[in-house]
Design a protein around this motif. Structure first.
Motif, PDB file in Angstrom:
ATOM      1  N   ARG A 388       6.331  23.200 -30.578  1.00  0.00           N
ATOM      2  CA  ARG A 388       6.648  22.002 -31.628  1.00  0.00           C
ATOM      3  C   ARG A 388       5.439  21.467 -32.321  1.00  0.00           C
ATOM      4  N   SER A 389       4.145  21.672 -31.720  1.00  0.00           N
ATOM      5  CA  SER A 389       2.956  21.123 -32.794  1.00  0.00           C
ATOM      6  C   SER A 389       3.070  21.941 -33.825  1.00  0.00           C
ATOM      7  N   CYS A 390       3.018  23.190 -33.907  1.00  0.00           N
ATOM      8  CA  CYS A 390       2.993  24.103 -34.980  1.00  0.00           C
ATOM      9  C   CYS A 390       4.243  23.605 -36.060  1.00  0.00           C
ATOM     10  N   ALA A 391       5.369  23.570 -35.549  1.00  0.00           N
ATOM     11  CA  ALA A 391       6.607  23.130 -36.275  1.00  0.00           C
ATOM     12  C   ALA A 391       6.118  21.916 -37.265  1.00  0.00           C
ATOM     13  N   LEU A 392       5.438  20.743 -36.491  1.00  0.00           N
ATOM     14  CA  LEU A 392       5.177  19.648 -36.980  1.00  0.00           C
ATOM     15  C   LEU A 392       4.085  19.877 -38.160  1.00  0.00           C
ATOM     16  N   ALA A 393       3.235  20.691 -37.753  1.00  0.00           N
ATOM     17  CA  ALA A 393       2.365  21.031 -38.684  1.00  0.00           C
ATOM     18  C   ALA A 393       2.715  21.734 -39.926  1.00  0.00           C
ATOM     19  N   ARG A 394       3.871  22.665 -39.933  1.00  0.00           N
ATOM     20  CA  ARG A 394       4.359  23.028 -41.165  1.00  0.00           C
ATOM     21  C   ARG A 394       5.349  21.846 -41.785  1.00  0.00           C
ATOM     22  N   TYR A 395       5.649  20.964 -40.933  1.00  0.00           N
ATOM     23  CA  TYR A 395       6.618  19.833 -41.592  1.00  0.00           C
ATOM     24  C   TYR A 395       5.619  19.081 -42.408  1.00  0.00           C
ATOM     25  N   LEU A 396       4.393  18.875 -41.939  1.00  0.00           N
ATOM     26  CA  LEU A 396       3.238  18.001 -42.699  1.00  0.00           C
ATOM     27  C   LEU A 396       2.959  18.960 -43.916  1.00  0.00           C
ATOM     28  N   GLU A 397       2.618  20.223 -43.984  1.00  0.00           N
ATOM     29  CA  GLU A 397       2.320  21.017 -44.875  1.00  0.00           C
ATOM     30  C   GLU A 397       3.337  20.958 -45.956  1.00  0.00           C
ATOM     31  N   ALA A 398       4.594  20.626 -45.752  1.00  0.00           N
ATOM     32  CA  ALA A 398       5.615  20.640 -46.554  1.00  0.00           C
ATOM     33  C   ALA A 398       5.572  19.340 -47.453  1.00  0.00           C
ATOM     34  N   LYS A 399       5.356  18.201 -46.597  1.00  0.00           N
ATOM     35  CA  LYS A 399       5.234  16.709 -47.312  1.00  0.00           C
ATOM     36  C   LYS A 399       4.052  17.088 -48.165  1.00  0.00           C
ATOM     37  N   VAL A 400       2.965  17.495 -47.924  1.00  0.00           N
ATOM     38  CA  VAL A 400       1.844  17.728 -48.440  1.00  0.00           C
ATOM     39  C   VAL A 400       2.265  18.372 -49.899  1.00  0.00           C
ATOM     40  N   ALA A 401       2.890  19.515 -49.849  1.00  0.00           N
ATOM     41  CA  ALA A 401       3.255  20.389 -50.881  1.00  0.00           C
ATOM     42  C   ALA A 401       4.331  19.492 -51.773  1.00  0.00           C
ATOM     43  N   GLU A 402       5.088  18.560 -51.282  1.00  0.00           N
ATOM     44  CA  GLU A 402       6.203  17.547 -51.905  1.00  0.00           C
ATOM     45  C   GLU A 402       5.532  16.594 -52.831  1.00  0.00           C
ATOM     46  N   SER A 403       4.300  16.191 -52.500  1.00  0.00           N
ATOM     47  CA  SER A 403       3.819  15.181 -53.188  1.00  0.00           C
ATOM     48  C   SER A 403       2.518  15.500 -54.369  1.00  0.00           C
ATOM     49  N   ARG A 404       2.847  15.128 -55.329  1.00  0.00           N
ATOM     50  CA  ARG A 404       1.822  15.325 -56.361  1.00  0.00           C
ATOM     51  C   ARG A 404       0.403  14.661 -56.037  1.00  0.00           C
ATOM     52  N   LYS A 405       0.376  13.644 -55.378  1.00  0.00           N
ATOM     53  CA  LYS A 405      -0.937  13.023 -55.072  1.00  0.00           C
ATOM     54  C   LYS A 405      -1.686  13.788 -54.155  1.00  0.00           C
ATOM     55  N   LEU A 406      -0.927  14.564 -53.264  1.00  0.00           N
ATOM     56  CA  LEU A 406      -1.917  15.270 -52.388  1.00  0.00           C
ATOM     57  C   LEU A 406      -1.964  16.775 -52.676  1.00  0.00           C
TER      58      LEU A 406
END
Ligand code: PLP
Length: 490
Positions: A388-406
Motif C-alpha cells: 500500500r505504501s508503494c501504491a500511495l507513492a504511485r498516487y503521489l507520483e500521478a498527482k505531481v505529474a498532473e500539476s504544472r507547478k510541480l
C-alpha cells in the motif's frame, strides 16, 4: 503516589518496589490509557510542533537526588515530552525513513521491560524468541539452515557487522588478533554512489578507511552500474588492492532504487567477494507478493541488513542482520571468556549465544516486540502495508505529474517520491516550503539532493498514511509555493 519514598519511609533502602502496589497499578493503567489515547487519536494532533522555549528551558533540571511522585513524573511526560516527539507515529509523517510503530509492539515493549531479560546469552525463553524470529527470516529470505542472525540497533550497525564478517571471512580469524594492518594489501569494498552514508561509516569504524570504499556510478534509475563495478574491481586488482566485499542496496535512501541484485551476486561469486545487501527498508518488500520479484537475487546474498522498525512497523529500535554462513558470523565475533563459559545444563547451557554474533554482551529484548508484531498482524498484513505504501507513492507520483507547478526529480521505484515546486530559485524555495510544512504540523516530508537539485522527499512508510495525507501534502506544497512566490514577486 510516591514509589521510591516508600523505601525511605520504611528505612530499609533495599528495594525500589512499592510497598503498596494498588496505587501503582492504578497509575500504570492511567499511563497505558494515555499512550493508547495518543496513538488512537494521533491524526487529530499536529505531525510535529516546535518545542516552545519555556518548555525546553523548564524541562532542564538538576540531577534528581531525591524521589518524585510517579504521577508527577508522568504528568511531566504528558506535558513536556509527548507533544514534542518526532511525529513518526502520525500518518502525515513522510520524512527520512521512519516506521509508525504499532499497538501490539507497544504492549510487547511493556512486557519486555517487565521481564527485564538480558539477551546476551544463557538458556531462557527470550533467547528462543530471538531464535524464532531468526528462523522466520531465514525461511523468508530462503537462506540455508546453517544461516544465523541477530538483532542490533539499526541497519547502520547491521551494515557494520556485515563488513566485519566479510573482512574476517577473507582474512581469517587472525585478522581479529593482528588487525587489518597485518595484511599488506588494502582491503577494498564497493557500493553505489546512492548507498547510504553508513556504509562509509562502517569502513571508517572497522578501521578499513572510507577511502577504501569505491562509490560506483549509478544508471538513470539510480542503480549501481555493473560495468563500472567490474571495471573498478579489475583496476583495484591491478593496483594490488584486495577487493573483499560488494554492497548492493535494496531501496536506496534517496529514491528507493533497488540495485540489480542478481547481477551483483554473479559478479561477487566470480570475484570471490562477500555480497552484502543493505535492505534497511527495502528488504522487507519481500513480504509483498507484488514487489518480491523486484528483490530477485537477494537470496544469493552472504548477508542482509534490514530494520523491523521501518516497514514492519515495530517500535524503535529493531535492526537485524541475517548471515548465510553461521560459522563465518560466529568467527567474526565469538570471544570465549571464563565468566561466559557454556555448560551442558543449567542456566549457562547452550552453544551459541547472541553475544557470539555481534559486539554487544548485554542486550535488550528487541525480539519480543518483533515477534508480537509479526504474530498479531501476520506477515501478509505487513506485506499489504508495504504494498500500500508503494501504491500511495504511485498516487503521489500521478498527482505531481498532473500539476504544472510541480516536477518529479527521480523515478519512483518503491515508496519514495522526490519532487519539487517549480521555481527559478527552486532549491531555496523548496527548503522553505518543507520547513514551513513542518512548523504548520500538517505533513512532514524531508529533503534530499537529486543530481545536485534540492528535492522534497516523501518516504511513505507509516501504515496509517492514506490518500488524505498525500492530498494534504500536494495541496500544502502548492499553497506554500504559491504564497512564497507571491511574496517574492511583491
Ligand atoms: C538504505 C539505508 N541504509 C541504512 C540506513 C540506516 O538505518 P538505521 O537508521 O536503522 O541505522 C537507512 C536509514 O534510513 C537506509 O535508508
Amino acid at each position: 503516589m510516591r514509589m521510591a519514598s516508600h523505601v525511605q519511609e520504611r528505612g530499609f533502602g533495599d528495594s525500589l518496589d512499592p510497598q503498596d502496589w494498588r496505587p501503582v497499578r492504578e497509575q500504570a493503567h492511567r499511563m497505558l490509557d494515555d499512550i493508547l489515547d495518543y496513538v488512537q487519536h494521533i491524526r487529530e494532533r499536529p505531525v510535529w510542533q516546535p518545542i516552545p522555549d519555556d518548555v525546553r528551558a523548564g524541562f532542564r533540571s538538576s540531577a534528581p537526588i531525591g524521589p518524585t511522585d510517579l504521577t508527577a513524573v508522568h504528568d511531566e511526560f504528558m506535558r513536556c515530552i509527548l507533544p514534542y516527539a518526532t511525529g513518526n507515529t502520525h500518518p502525515g509523517f513522510m520524512g527520512w525513513v521512519h516506521g509508525g510503530g504499532n499497538v501490539a509492539g507497544i504492549l510487547a515493549e511493556m512486557l519486555a521491560a517487565g521481564l527485564n531479560a538480558n539477551l546476551g546469552g544463557r538458556d531462557h525463553m527470550p533467547i528462543e524468541v530471538e531464535r524464532q524470529v531468526v528462523e522466520w527470516m531465514r525461511q523468508i529470505f530462503r537462506f540455508p539452515e546453517t544461516a544465523s542472525g541477530v538483532f542490533v540497533t539499526g541497519t547502520s550497525m547491521a551494515n557494520l557487522l556485515g563488513l566485519l564478517i566479510a573482512r574476517t571471512a577473507l582474512l581469517g580469524v587472525g585478522a581479529r588478533r593482528f588487525g587489518v594492518a597485518a595484511e599488506p594489501r588494502r582491503l577494498v569494498a564497493y557500493a553505489s554512489r546512492a548507498a547510504h552514508g553508513c556504509i562509509a561509516r562502517a569502513m571508517d569504524l572497522s578501521g578499513l578507511g572510507t577511502e577504501q570504499l569505491r562509490l560506483i556510478p549509478t544508471d538513470r534509475n539510480h542503480r549501481i552500474d555493473l560495468d563500472e563495478l567490474e571495471r573498478s574491481i579489475a583496476d583495484d586488482r591491478k593496483a594490488d588492492c584486495l577487493p573483499f566485499a560488494v554492497v548492493g542496496t535494496a531501496g536506496t535512501v534517496d529514491t528507493g532504487a533497488i540495485d540489480d541484485l542478481t547481477g551483483i551476486a554473479r559478479i561477487a561469486r566470480r570475484e570471490k567477494l562477500w555480497f552484502h545487501v543493505d535492505g534497511a527498508f527495502g528488504a522487507l518488500a519481500v513480504l509483498a507478493p507484488n514487489l518480491a520479484p523486484r528483490l530477485a537475487g537477494i537470496e544469493d546474498a552472504d548477508s542482509i541488513a534490514f530494520d523491523f522498525h521501518k516497514w514492519a512497523q515495530v517500535p524503535y529500535d529493531a535492526g537485524f542482520i541475517l548471515v548465510r554462513d553461521g560459522s563465518a558470523h560466529r568467527d567474526a565475533f565469538a570471544s570465549p571468556a571464563a565468566y561466559l563459559r557454556r555448560e551442558t545444563r543449567g542456566l549457562a547451557a547452550g552453544g551459541v549465544w547472541p553475544c557470539d554474533l555481534g559486539p554487544d554482551l548485554s542486550r535488550g529484548f528487541r525480539a519480543l516486540k518483533t515477534w508480537f508484531t509479526l504474530k498479531v498482524y501476520g506477515i501478509s498484513a505487513i506485506g499489504a502495508v508495504v504494498s500500500r505504501s508503494c501504491a500511495l507513492a504511485r498516487y503521489l507520483e500521478a498527482k505531481v505529474a498532473e500539476s504544472r507547478k510541480l516536477e518529479l526529480l527521480a523515478p519512483v521505484a518503491l515508496n519514495v517520491v522526490c519532487f519539487r515546486y517549480r521555481d527559478e530559485e527552486a532549491d531555496r524555495l523548496n527548503a522553505t516550503i518543507v520547513a514551513d510544512l513542518h512548523e504548520a504540523g500538517i505533513v512532514a516530508p524531508s529533503t534530499t539532493a537529486i543530481d545536485g537539485r534540492l528535492a522534497i522527499r516523501a518516504a511513505i512508510v507509516n501504515h496509517r498514511t492514506d490518500e488524505r495525507d498525500i492530498d494534504a501534502l500536494v495541496q500544502a506544497v502548492i499553497a506554500r509555493g504559491d504564497a512564497l512566490q507571491r511574496r517574492s514577486a511583491a
